[in-house]
Write a protein that holds these residues in place. Structure first.
Motif, short mmCIF file in Angstrom:
data_model
loop_
_atom_site.label_atom_id
_atom_site.label_comp_id
_atom_site.label_asym_id
_atom_site.label_seq_id
_atom_site.Cartn_x
_atom_site.Cartn_y
_atom_site.Cartn_z
N LEU A 49 1.05 -1.00 -6.50
CA LEU A 49 1.56 0.17 -5.79
C LEU A 49 2.80 0.75 -6.46
N ALA A 101 4.93 -3.21 -3.13
CA ALA A 101 3.85 -3.48 -2.19
C ALA A 101 4.22 -4.71 -1.37
N VAL A 141 -0.31 -3.35 1.82
CA VAL A 141 -1.58 -3.13 1.13
C VAL A 141 -2.70 -4.06 1.61
N VAL A 160 -4.79 1.53 -2.35
CA VAL A 160 -3.53 1.53 -3.09
C VAL A 160 -3.30 2.89 -3.76
N ALA A 164 -0.23 5.34 -2.91
CA ALA A 164 0.68 5.75 -3.99
C ALA A 164 0.84 7.26 -4.02
#
Length: 194
Positions: A49, A101, A141, A160, A164
């Protein structure tokens, strides 16, 4: 204080941007650089991430803040301490926004959290790494609590990537606003940190 928003919320990027502004407003007078420190590795989908956010922002054009940690040059367990030392040696008083993350409860997957304070990278997988940042952002996540390395390796790339994208949009908005609120002073050339 913490701000939480699910990535699927229609105003998620705006919430992230506003949260970053609120967290950083009180300390901008003395800051000589705003640094986005994106922690993670591209060797694990769940832990990618941070580098994905760093890469998306690096590719989207120049920003008034420094980006450290991308897919090309990730900041991870093996080089985090050295990266922190370089930042401390390069800037008098940086504002470091650390992104990573994390694992959490099943109902929290997709939640992005912004708050004041340091981030503890690797805590979810029992790594003892230095705390980083004055502001943190985390993204849940996957589910934590059991076989964390396996869970990170088996996280959905789609989740992810979507997370992002939303996080990068909010960070660009919030940190650009914060940098615009900084008192004007001569800017020196930016060194390459990563």
């Amino acid at each position: 204080m913490e701000w939480r928003v699910h990535m699927d919320s229609p105003n998620a990027a705006a919430v992230i941007g506003e949260a970053l502004c609120r967290c950083g407003n009180s300390c901008m007078a003395d800051v000589d650089e705003v640094i986005l420190l994106c922690v993670g590795t591209d060797r694990s989908i769940g832990d990618a991430l941070g580098p994905l956010i760093g890469s998306q922002l690096s590719e989207s054009g120049p920003h008034p803040f420094e980006i450290v940690g991308t897919l090309d040059r990730p900041v991870h367990a093996a080089n985090l301490s050295e990266t922190v030392r370089r930042i401390e040696a390069t800037y008098r008083q940086p504002l470091v926004v650390a992104v990573d993350a994390c694992l959490g409860r099943a109902e929290s997957i997709g939640v992005l959290t912004v708050g004041r304070g340091s981030l503890s990278p690797g805590a979810g997988v029992n790594k003892n790494l230095p705390k980083v940042g004055q502001i943190y952002m985390t993204g849940v996540v996957n589910v934590g609590g059991f076989m964390e390395y396996f869970v990170l390796q088996n996280t959905r790339l789609n989740l992810v990537m979507r997370m992002a994208k939303i996080a990068a949009a909010g960070i660009a908005q919030g940190l650009s606003t914060l940098c615009g609120s900084r008192p004007s002073r001569p800017r020196r050339a930016r060194p390459v940190l990563a």
